[in-house]
Design an enzyme around this catalytic site. Structure first.
Site, PDB file in Angstrom:
ATOM      1  N   VAL A 115     -28.009 -13.853  -7.580  1.00 20.82           N
ATOM      2  CA  VAL A 115     -28.768 -14.546  -6.537  1.00 20.82           C
ATOM      3  C   VAL A 115     -28.486 -16.035  -6.386  1.00 20.82           C
ATOM      4  O   VAL A 115     -28.046 -16.476  -5.341  1.00 20.82           O
ATOM      5  CB  VAL A 115     -30.283 -14.364  -6.744  1.00 20.82           C
ATOM      6  CG1 VAL A 115     -31.059 -15.088  -5.656  1.00 20.82           C
ATOM      7  CG2 VAL A 115     -30.632 -12.894  -6.728  1.00 20.82           C
ATOM      8  N   CYS A 116     -28.730 -16.808  -7.431  1.00 23.51           N
ATOM      9  CA  CYS A 116     -28.778 -18.254  -7.222  1.00 23.51           C
ATOM     10  C   CYS A 116     -27.444 -18.857  -6.818  1.00 23.51           C
ATOM     11  O   CYS A 116     -27.414 -19.874  -6.152  1.00 23.51           O
ATOM     12  CB  CYS A 116     -29.337 -18.959  -8.448  1.00 23.51           C
ATOM     13  SG  CYS A 116     -31.120 -18.815  -8.500  1.00 23.51           S
ATOM     14  N   GLY A 117     -26.355 -18.243  -7.247  1.00 19.14           N
ATOM     15  CA  GLY A 117     -25.065 -18.789  -6.852  1.00 19.14           C
ATOM     16  C   GLY A 117     -24.492 -18.051  -5.670  1.00 19.14           C
ATOM     17  O   GLY A 117     -23.298 -18.083  -5.439  1.00 19.14           O
ATOM     18  N   ASP A 118     -25.339 -17.381  -4.924  1.00 18.68           N
ATOM     19  CA  ASP A 118     -24.832 -16.488  -3.896  1.00 18.68           C
ATOM     20  C   ASP A 118     -24.345 -17.217  -2.655  1.00 18.68           C
ATOM     21  O   ASP A 118     -25.033 -18.044  -2.077  1.00 18.68           O
ATOM     22  CB  ASP A 118     -25.925 -15.491  -3.506  1.00 18.68           C
ATOM     23  CG  ASP A 118     -25.385 -14.394  -2.625  1.00 18.68           C
ATOM     24  OD1 ASP A 118     -24.928 -13.402  -3.179  1.00 18.68           O
ATOM     25  OD2 ASP A 118     -25.408 -14.554  -1.395  1.00 18.68           O
ATOM     26  N   CYS A 178     -35.604 -22.176  -9.000  1.00 19.68           N
ATOM     27  CA  CYS A 178     -34.447 -21.430  -9.500  1.00 19.68           C
ATOM     28  C   CYS A 178     -34.571 -21.283 -11.010  1.00 19.68           C
ATOM     29  O   CYS A 178     -34.711 -22.267 -11.724  1.00 19.68           O
ATOM     30  CB  CYS A 178     -33.174 -22.185  -9.131  1.00 19.68           C
ATOM     31  SG  CYS A 178     -31.745 -21.843 -10.153  1.00 19.68           S
TER      32      CYS A 178
END
Lengths: 151, 201
Positions: free
Chosen positions: B86-89, A40
């Protein structure tokens, strides 16, 4: 902007020396837990913040990293997590422990989800989710506040 | 216990954080719907991940209705729009938790007002392995029936519903629109359903 939650999510699995990789003094009043994903990009940025933070906080903080790999988006994240776990257990034979790492990483992921981890990185300070910005200044202030509370 | 409040909502700190006058509460029957879907329901078989080398193709017209899912828990995830960061989706998180949801024999459905074409591209990009339903025409009708529509913005709220095998809402949560509500509330609700079922048996 995303501070709407009043109730604070709590870690369902407390930090323990048996299962977690802990960096920093045992006696530290503050324990910072990060749920992260090696693939990430935000976690990559957070790494540099944490490096600086660890120096500044000195003996008042210890740091724990738990894995939260989003494997469908980040196909290498789980592998990277396994490699890191293996590096943590120096001298142990990789293949022998691969299955154990997979179980531990999956466990990290599920207990993370139960603790209110909804993306990466997510931080917990002394067991409570930290919903503020993870830039150095606010994060350090939160750590210092938590250290004061312990006194 | 207040009217309309089931024992499943207690002890869940999420429940106190936001209140809405409109969102359907535990105890209410879940309104039925039939919506166009990105994939068909194959309850006993996990659908395979999309082939990255295959171009997005036109799927046949596929519809999913809530009533056909009677007999198993259903999680409805209303969300504002496809293509959030994206990453916190939220959807990616649920996608990752599919094996865990299957442990509860639960079906998860994502619902927004986006068109089916947007849904297909989004599901393909994020490798989502659960159906996204298009609440497109009449726009937001299903979201409205659950009290989860934002009229001023023309999108659905970020709201979660856990519906039991009999089609009754057992847990609901309205999240601030820009906050990913995570999965802990859903998992707690499914666990409570499961333990209740075990007691009943």
């Amino acid at each position: 902007m995303t501070q709407a939650r009043i109730a604070r999510a709590k870690l369902v699995v407390p930090v323990s020396e048996d299962r977690d990789h802990i960096r920093g003094p045992k006696t530290a009043p503050v324990t910072l837990v990060e749920y992260g994903d090696y693939e990430c990009p935000f976690c990559g940025q957070a790494y540099y913040v944490l490096k600086e933070l660890t120096q500044r906080a000195g003996n008042s903080m210890r740091f724990v990293f738990r894995n939260f790999p989003l494997t469908t988006l980040h196909p290498h994240a789980e592998r990277a997590a396994e490699a890191a776990e293996a590096a943590g257990d120096q001298g142990e034979f990789w293949e022998m422990h691969e299955a154990r790492y997979q179980i531990r990483i999956r466990e990290d992921f599920l207990t993370g989800a139960r603790s209110g981890v909804n993306g990466t990185p997510t931080f917990f300070i002394n067991g409570f989710r930290y919903d503020g910005s993870w830039e150095l200044t606010p994060l350090l202030a939160a750590i210092e506040n938590a250290a004061m509370d312990k006194k | 216990m207040r009217k309309g409040e089931s024992d499943m909502s207690k002890g869940k700190n999420q429940q106190e954080t936001t209140t809405s006058d409109s969102v359907l509460e535990p105890g209410a029957p879940a309104p039925d719907f039939k919506l166009r879907s990105t994939q068909s329901l194959r309850p006993d078989r996990e659908s395979s991940a999309p082939d990255p080398n295959k171009p997005i193709s036109l799927p046949p017209d596929q519809f999913i209705s809530l009533s056909e899912l009677r007999g198993r828990p259903v999680i409805l995830v209303f969300y504002p729009a496809d293509w959030s960061p994206v990453c916190g989706d939220e959807m990616v998180l649920y996608n990752e938790l599919l094996p865990e949801l299957q442990r509860f024999n639960a079906t998860i459905l994502g619902i927004s007002v986006d068109s089916l074409w947007s849904h297909i591209a989004f599901a393909d990009d994020r490798k989502l392995r659960f159906p996204l339903l298009s609440d497109f025409e009449p726009k937001g009708a299903v979201a409205r029936s659950y009290g989860a529509y934002r009229g001023q913005d023309g999108i659905s709220e970020r709201a979660l519903f856990v519906i039991d095998a009999d089609g009754k809402i057992r847990w609901s949560y309205l999240s601030p629109i820009d906050v990913n509500p995570g999965a802990e509330g859903v998992l707690d609700a499914l666990e409570a359903l499961e333990s209740k079922r075990k007691v009943a048996v």
